[in-house]
Design an enzyme around this catalytic site. Sequence first.
Site, PDB file in Angstrom:
ATOM      1  N   TYR A  46      30.920 -37.317  -6.915  1.00 21.16           N
ATOM      2  CA  TYR A  46      29.748 -37.515  -7.763  1.00 21.16           C
ATOM      3  C   TYR A  46      29.190 -38.938  -8.084  1.00 21.16           C
ATOM      4  O   TYR A  46      30.093 -39.564  -8.271  1.00 21.16           O
ATOM      5  CB  TYR A  46      29.745 -36.884  -9.262  1.00 21.16           C
ATOM      6  N   GLU A  48      25.911 -39.734  -9.787  1.00 15.86           N
ATOM      7  CA  GLU A  48      24.657 -39.757 -10.900  1.00 15.86           C
ATOM      8  C   GLU A  48      24.371 -41.514 -10.986  1.00 15.86           C
ATOM      9  O   GLU A  48      25.212 -42.085 -11.838  1.00 15.86           O
ATOM     10  CB  GLU A  48      24.629 -39.083 -11.938  1.00 15.86           C
ATOM     11  N   ASP A 196       2.216 -39.704   3.147  1.00 15.15           N
ATOM     12  CA  ASP A 196       3.287 -38.988   3.370  1.00 15.15           C
ATOM     13  C   ASP A 196       3.357 -39.039   4.834  1.00 15.15           C
ATOM     14  O   ASP A 196       2.792 -38.370   5.622  1.00 15.15           O
ATOM     15  CB  ASP A 196       2.944 -37.631   3.030  1.00 15.15           C
ATOM     16  N   THR A 222      10.070 -37.743   5.303  1.00 22.31           N
ATOM     17  CA  THR A 222      11.494 -36.730   5.352  1.00 22.31           C
ATOM     18  C   THR A 222      12.157 -37.606   6.542  1.00 22.31           C
ATOM     19  O   THR A 222      11.571 -38.310   7.309  1.00 22.31           O
ATOM     20  CB  THR A 222      11.008 -35.331   5.989  1.00 22.31           C
ATOM     21  N   LYS A 225      12.571 -35.162  11.037  1.00 27.43           N
ATOM     22  CA  LYS A 225      11.458 -34.768  11.994  1.00 27.43           C
ATOM     23  C   LYS A 225      11.494 -36.041  12.963  1.00 27.43           C
ATOM     24  O   LYS A 225      12.734 -36.015  13.932  1.00 27.43           O
ATOM     25  CB  LYS A 225      10.307 -34.831  11.118  1.00 27.43           C
ATOM     26  N   ARG A 231      18.491 -33.696   7.049  1.00 21.08           N
ATOM     27  CA  ARG A 231      17.500 -33.252   6.167  1.00 21.08           C
ATOM     28  C   ARG A 231      17.670 -33.942   4.834  1.00 21.08           C
ATOM     29  O   ARG A 231      18.664 -33.961   4.187  1.00 21.08           O
ATOM     30  CB  ARG A 231      17.618 -31.732   5.754  1.00 21.08           C
TER      31      ARG A 231
HETATM   32  C1  LIG Z   1       7.729 -31.361   6.266  1.00 16.35           C
HETATM   33  C2  LIG Z   1       7.121 -32.119   5.459  1.00 16.35           C
HETATM   34  C3  LIG Z   1       7.176 -31.923   3.867  1.00 16.35           C
HETATM   35  C4  LIG Z   1       8.149 -31.359   3.327  1.00 16.35           C
HETATM   36  O1  LIG Z   1       9.437 -31.481   3.680  1.00 16.35           O
HETATM   37  P1  LIG Z   1      10.651 -30.488   3.381  1.00 16.35           P
HETATM   38  O2  LIG Z   1      11.949 -31.290   3.826  1.00 16.35           O
HETATM   39  O3  LIG Z   1      10.333 -29.470   4.218  1.00 16.35           O
HETATM   40  O4  LIG Z   1      10.507 -30.041   1.929  1.00 16.35           O
HETATM   41  C5  LIG Z   1       6.293 -32.488   3.197  1.00 16.35           C
HETATM   42  N1  LIG Z   1       5.062 -33.197   3.569  1.00 16.35           N
HETATM   43  C6  LIG Z   1       4.821 -33.296   5.217  1.00 16.35           C
HETATM   44  C7  LIG Z   1       3.470 -34.002   5.450  1.00 16.35           C
HETATM   45  C8  LIG Z   1       5.625 -32.724   5.899  1.00 16.35           C
HETATM   46  O5  LIG Z   1       5.371 -32.691   7.240  1.00 16.35           O
END
Ligand SMILES: *Cc1c(COP(=O)(O)O)cnc(C)c1O
Length: 391
Positions: A46, A48, A196, A222, A225, A231
Amino acid sequence: MKDKQVEKLIKAEDKRQKSVVNLIASENYVSRDVLAALGSTLTNKYAEGYPGRRYYGGNEIIDKVEQLCIDRALKLFKLKNTDWHVNAQLLSGSPANFALYSALVPLGEKIMGMKLTSGGHLTHGHPLSMTGKLWKPVQFELGGESEVIDYDALMEIAKKEKPAIIVAGFTAYPRTVDFKKFREIADACGAILHVDMSHFAGLVAGGAYPSPFPHADSVMTTTHKSLRGPRQALLFVKKDERGFDKKLDKMVIPGLFGGPHENNIAAVAIALNEASKPEFKKYAKQVVKNAQTLAKELKKLGWHIISGGTDSHLILMDTWMDGAGVSGSDASKKLEKAGIIVNMNTIPGDKRSVMDPSGIRLGTCAETTRGRKEKDMIKIAQKMDKILRGK
Ligand SMILES: *Cc1c(COP(=O)(O)O)cnc(C)c1O
């Protein structure tokens, strides 16, 4: 593993992953090191709070893990710690966007983002997402025939609606985004510019896609990807008199979450280091070359590729073609039967439903990790064509 039931399922999924052609644009295959960190004893702790400021004892090693991740994130994207702040505790992309809006945008103010059906994400203000309920969504679509972003139209919407934040960066947009234009649009209405880069972060790291950092106020990615990590998500905010760094950290804990997942954070640190290597530059370039080859070949075979091609890892393919082809759902089922995994997707101006749209989304990150090159893409395109035409 002592639990044979779960072990059997994991082995079966492992086998499935190895046996298919994976064209899911948001997936990738992580390294053994990333897996080892995910399955490490760091999950027991933990922590926090933040490095040097924790609520629990025994965090002297964990502090080093999290700080290493933060330092590597800054280094990979060529940022100075005097200009940018990183929060590495975000559990995934959606909670990361939610945390950012919660920290920086007063409830009820406007979030301007691309509509889901044009390639935006749910968390960019979709009415079914809490981001579209707690804040007011201003959603834009893709401009007409060209199927690309119409920046002049966006400027008009922004000036009229005066959103508090504008989100750039999408889940199903194959082209490069002009972040400088987005900056001008945000400046014209006094909005925060949030990028994003979840989909293309790995390409930015590998020098195969423009970096949003010179123009953005905040950047989310994220890590699972194109970046090829576990993740998790990273949030970067500009460090200046607006105090975004402090607002964000306070919103993440105590505002929204409890203990961070330090095993994931260690795995992210590993992925960031892997992405800083020369091999990763080659990988990122190959990802784009593969996508361009796949798009070109599918086009040659008579399919409508949205925007005519791609500048990234991602292709949006119209399989319906005004009734001459098959729906996106049928296409994805047919391809899966033949071992090619894709996801159905709406295309700009789609007249069909989200549950059975007109197209599919393809991506080359996972297959490029497995060493696939242009000649493999040509074969995949030809196989897809045969399956979709029922030959
Ligand atoms: C995949 C994605 C997310 C969300 O990610 P998660 O890990 O699935 O919650 C948000 N914004 C964009 C542009 C994404 O491609």
